[in-house]
Design a protein around this motif. Sequence first.
Motif, mmCIF file in Angstrom:
data_model
loop_
_atom_site.group_PDB
_atom_site.id
_atom_site.type_symbol
_atom_site.label_atom_id
_atom_site.label_comp_id
_atom_site.label_asym_id
_atom_site.label_seq_id
_atom_site.Cartn_x
_atom_site.Cartn_y
_atom_site.Cartn_z
ATOM 1 N N ALA A 148 0.778 -1.224 -0.079
ATOM 2 C CA ALA A 148 -0.010 0.007 0.088
ATOM 3 C C ALA A 148 0.893 1.373 0.047
ATOM 4 N N SER A 206 -4.738 10.374 -10.179
ATOM 5 C CA SER A 206 -5.387 9.324 -9.132
ATOM 6 C C SER A 206 -5.255 8.035 -9.437
ATOM 7 N N GLY A 207 -5.339 7.614 -10.819
ATOM 8 C CA GLY A 207 -5.130 6.221 -11.217
ATOM 9 C C GLY A 207 -3.802 5.753 -10.959
ATOM 10 N N TRP A 208 -3.059 6.533 -11.294
ATOM 11 C CA TRP A 208 -1.399 6.367 -11.001
ATOM 12 C C TRP A 208 -0.876 5.975 -9.473
ATOM 13 N N ARG A 209 -1.690 6.880 -8.947
ATOM 14 C CA ARG A 209 -1.550 6.597 -7.274
ATOM 15 C C ARG A 209 -1.846 5.431 -7.040
ATOM 16 N N GLN A 210 -3.097 4.850 -7.301
ATOM 17 C CA GLN A 210 -3.746 3.758 -6.869
ATOM 18 C C GLN A 210 -2.802 2.624 -7.373
ATOM 19 N N ALA A 211 -2.154 2.732 -8.729
ATOM 20 C CA ALA A 211 -1.092 1.928 -9.016
ATOM 21 C C ALA A 211 0.194 1.849 -8.658
ATOM 22 N N GLU A 255 3.782 7.840 -6.975
ATOM 23 C CA GLU A 255 3.424 8.912 -6.311
ATOM 24 C C GLU A 255 3.636 10.348 -7.275
#
Length: 494
Positions: free
Chosen positions: A398, A429-434, A437
């Motif tokens: 995470a 937002s999608g990159w952060r979930q993946a 940072e």
Amino acid sequence: MKRAILLPLILVCLGAACASPAARNSSPSTSGGPAEPARTLAVASATEPKSLAARTIGQTATGGLIFARRLFNADLALLDDQSNSYPYLAEALPQLNTDSWKLFPNGEMETTYHLKPNLTWHDGTPLTADDFVFSWQVYATPDLGQASSLPIKLIANVEAPDSRTVLIHWAQPFAAAGALQSLGNNGPLGLPPLPRSILGSSFESGAATLIANPYWTAGYVGLGPYHLDRWEPGAFLEASAFDRHVLGVPRINRIKLVFMLDSNVALASMLAREVQMASDNGLPLAQTSSLLRQWPAGSAVMVPSYLSWLAAHFQNRPDFVSPPALRDVRVRRALAHAVDRDGINDSLFESQLGIADTMFPLTSDLGRAAAAAATKYPFDLVRSAQLMADAGFTRPAAEPYLGPDGERLTVEVRTGSASDVATQTALASGWRQAGFEFQEVVVPPAQSQDTRVKASFPGLQVGLVGVGEAAIDGMGSANIPGPSNQWRGRAWDG
């Protein structure tokens, strides 16, 4: 990343100008069919044209105003509803390895266009091949701002062996040389004629005199389906059907283009039936969808014309890129696989935008061929994670990715356009979930006009780029931003 969501403008077909292939081959006196009652089509446009010309000079730009330009202009070729070229002012289009399109061993070429008979400008003056010679002389003049653009920079000379023959000498190969047109989705790739009878003396007097000639605005004379009747700056322009248009008389007799900068006003006017059409971004996509829901089913239609693509562009020049890991192709591919383009399209654009894998619209034969050959990067978080592992990155549970040195991989994504902020946020937002940072930066309007600031972003930049041949040309080494070209150009990953 060069993975795009294509952005549409709302357009409409103009009578005979968008006729079926069978109608295109019929005579001008019959192709338009019976004229409709004398009514005026009111059209909302978000922007007032700076010029009505298909290709402008000086600092005057037509931008994406395809509808406004389409009303008044004609070129050698035109795109049909599948983005394929067909003859317009020309009798036929040149075919490679024939007398009409010669490719020489040294890379030079010749293309020959024969004009249709009895063509006239809106003022009744005959169109001749010399008007194309004059056009090239004007646009190839460095002081007039078009000499470095396609296809002008590739043309060595233009001749008129007779009044209906246009012979173009090319300094090097150009794939679109056999279908020159300035009115479609691939950018201004044509050689639109200019009336020497109107502009010849101004051209001889110098660039400043030519630029100041009212021909470019309220005095415009073209060859398209409509001729200009009246232009009230800041308010509207009115046009009526040209009865000698090469494809026949348009079935809509009169058009009034109303300049409505506020899209809410345009929406209210359309709901009140005071305006029957929105063009050239007259309505943003969200309001277009709202309008279609409020009008009775079948009473309205949206016709998309894909003029630009919205994408996240990588910085790949060593002097500016940060972090350096972005120069690793595995990291860039991992980021591409972490973009849920369908999800972004659904949430932000009501699934109305085309999803692109290349810079050519999929409506054309060329676009479909390019898409078939292009490498795809579908949304695949497992593949994204594998690529990052291959590049030496680890991801604690995470937490964002850590590099081989134990430092967090932190990337900046920026935009200088308020209209692209929502897309930037969705991407980040999608990159952060993946596991990436990201820092989001919105460049203030004043700074976004600074070409050096615009060109020296460190990570990724969300913005628009044109489509087709013009977009590919823009990625050439001559368009790498730097001091030698005043930091202009979009070859950021050169």
